[in-house]
Scaffold this active site. Structure first.
Site, short mmCIF file in Angstrom:
data_model
loop_
_atom_site.label_atom_id
_atom_site.label_comp_id
_atom_site.label_asym_id
_atom_site.label_seq_id
_atom_site.Cartn_x
_atom_site.Cartn_y
_atom_site.Cartn_z
N SER A 56 60.64 46.79 69.38
CA SER A 56 60.93 47.59 70.46
C SER A 56 60.31 48.75 70.31
O SER A 56 59.02 49.23 69.83
CB SER A 56 62.42 47.69 71.00
OG SER A 56 62.33 48.09 72.29
N ASP A 203 61.89 42.09 75.41
CA ASP A 203 62.19 42.86 74.29
C ASP A 203 62.47 42.16 72.97
O ASP A 203 63.33 41.27 73.13
CB ASP A 203 63.19 43.75 74.80
CG ASP A 203 63.26 44.96 73.59
OD1 ASP A 203 63.65 44.87 72.37
OD2 ASP A 203 63.14 46.08 74.27
#
Length: 362
Positions: A56, A203
Site C-alpha cells: 500500500s 489493496d
C-alpha cells in the site's frame, strides 16, 4: 555474523495510508544523521538494500526508494498531494460518519485521479523491468486480484523465471497495491501484454499489510548459499489501538465498526504484529543466519492520536507524523551510538554501507 560476508539486505515497509509520512520522515532523518557522519549530503537509501518489499503506502515508498527518488521528494508528496488524495476523510463524529457512509454508499470515499497524477509524476512510464535494469534493486509489491480474490505479488525480473511483470509500469503497480477499500476505488490497470484488456486490483494490505514474510521468502531464494540475511522492517505510525469492551456491549454493528473502516484498520494492525512475530520465529529455525529488526513506532499522545489515520491528511496530521518519525529516528540513532544491542549494530551496518545519493542532471 560470518566475517567478510556481506549480508543480503531487505527493507520491508508496512501499509497505512497517510501514516506512511511517518515512515519516510524516519528514514530521512536516520539517513541524514548517518550521512553527516560520513561527510555526505544525502544517502541513497534504496541502494542500501538488495530487495525492498512494501504494501500500500509502503509499496509506493518501496518503488520510490528502488527508483532512487530522493526521500525529501516523498515527504513533499505526502504533504502536498495527501490532502488531494484523501480529500474526504471519514469524520470522527458518529452522526457525521453515518452521513459520510450514506453519501458514499455507491462509491469510494475519494477519487484516485490525484494519486494517479502523483504516481505518474514520480515514476513516469518506467516499468518494473526498466527499474531493475537501471538500479539492480529487487522489488516485491503485494496486491489482490479482484477477478479471483487471490493474493498477488508484483515482482521485478530479479530471477530468470520472473518475467510476467516486466512491462508493468511502476506507477500502475503502486496504484494496485494502495487501493484501500472504502477509502479509494479499486485500481483498474491496462494489461500491457494484452491490448484492450484490463485488470482490477485491491489493496495488498488485505492480506500482507506487513510484508516481512514476503521479503524473507524472497531473500531465501535470492541470497547466496550461506549468505546471512538482514531484514529491516518499518511500520507506519498507528494511533493507540485496542478497545475496552464490556461484556454487554460486544454486539457491535456498523456504527461500532466505524462503518467498516474500523474493521479494516483492526485487520491491518493485527497483521502487522502477527507477521512480525512469525518472521522472528521463522528466522530462528532457518539453516542460515537471519536477523529481523522491527522498529516499532512511538505512540502519539491521546490528543494527537485523533488527527492520525489512514485517510487523515491535514497539515496538523502531517506535522505530527513528521515529528514522530524524526524523534524515533533520533532515538534509534542514540541507541546505535551507545551500541545498545545487536539489532542497533545491524541497523548501523546497513546505513553505513549506503552510498551517497547521486544528483541527477536535468
Amino acid at each position: 555474523m560470518q566475517k567478510n560476508i556481506v549480508p543480503f539486505r531487505v527493507l520491508s515497509l508496512d501499509g497505512g495510508g497517510m501514516r506512511g509520512l511517518y515512515t519516510v520522515a524516519l528514514l530521512d532523518k536516520l539517513a541524514l544523521l548517518f550521512a553527516r557522519g560520513k561527510g555526505e549530503d544525502q544517502l541513497d537509501i534504496g541502494a542500501g538494500f538488495d530487495l525492498i518489499t512494501g504494501t500500500s503506502t509502503g509499496g509506493i515508498i518501496a518503488g520510490a526508494l528502488a527508483a532512487g527518488v530522493p526521500i525529501q521528494e516523498m515527504i513533499a508528496l505526502y504533504k502536498k498531494d495527501g490532502p488531494k488524495i484523501f480529500k474526504d476523510p471519514v469524520p470522527e463524529h458518529s452522526f457525521k460518519k453515518l452521513a459520510w457512509a450514506y453519501r458514499h454508499r455507491n462509491r469510494a470515499g475519494n477519487f484516485n485521479q490525484p494519486l494517479k497524477d502523483a504516481l505518474s509524476r514520480i515514476f513516469g512510464s518506467q516499468t518494473l523491468e526498466e527499474l531493475y535494469q537501471e538500479r539492480g534493486i529487487a522489488l516485491c509489491i503485494p496486491s489482490v486480484t479482484m477477478s479471483t480474490h487471490q493474493s498477488r505479488v508484483f515482482k521485478t525480473p530479479h530471477l530468470p523465471h520472473y518475467q510476467m511483470d516486466n512491462n508493468l509500469p511502476v506507477a500502475d503497480v503502486c496504484l494496485a497495491t494502495s487501493a484501500a477499500p472504502l477509502v479509494l476505488p479499486l485500481a483498474v490497470t491496462d494489461d500491457p501484454d494484452s491490448p484492450g484488456h484490463h485488470k482490477v486490483f485491491a489493496d495488498g494490505g488485505l492480506w500482507a499489510n506487513n510484508p516481512v514474510l514476503i521479503g524473507m521468502i524472497e531473500a531465501l531464494e535470492l541470497a547466496a548459499p550461506g549468505q546471512p540475511i538482514e531484514i529491516l522492517s518499518l511500520s507506519t505510525c498507528a494511533p493507540p489501538s485496542g478497545d475496552d469492551i464490556d461484556k454487554d456491549d460486544a454486539n457491535w454493528g456498523l456504527q461500532d465498526w466505524s462503518i467498516g473502516l474500523g474493521a479494516l484498520e483492526t485487520a491491518l494492525d493485527a497483521q502487522s504484529s502477527g507477521y512480525n512475530f512469525m518472521a522472528i520465529k521463522l528466522a530462528q529455525h532457518l539453516n542460515r543466519e537471519c536477523r529481523v529488526v522491527r522498529l516499532p513506532p512511538s505512540p502519539p499522545s491521546q490528543e494527537n492520536s485523533i488527527h492520525i489515520g489512514l485517510d487523515k491528511a491535514s497539515a496538523k496530521a502531517a506535522r505530527i507524523l513528521i515529528d514522530l518519525g524524526q524523534n524515533d529516528a533520533a532515538n534509534v540513532y542514540g541507541k546505535i551510538s551507545r551500541k545498545e544491542s545487536q539489532d542497533m549494530e545491524c541497523i548501523a551496518s546497513i546505513f553505513n554501507a549506503m552510498p551517497p545519493l547521486e544528483k541527477k542532471t536535468p
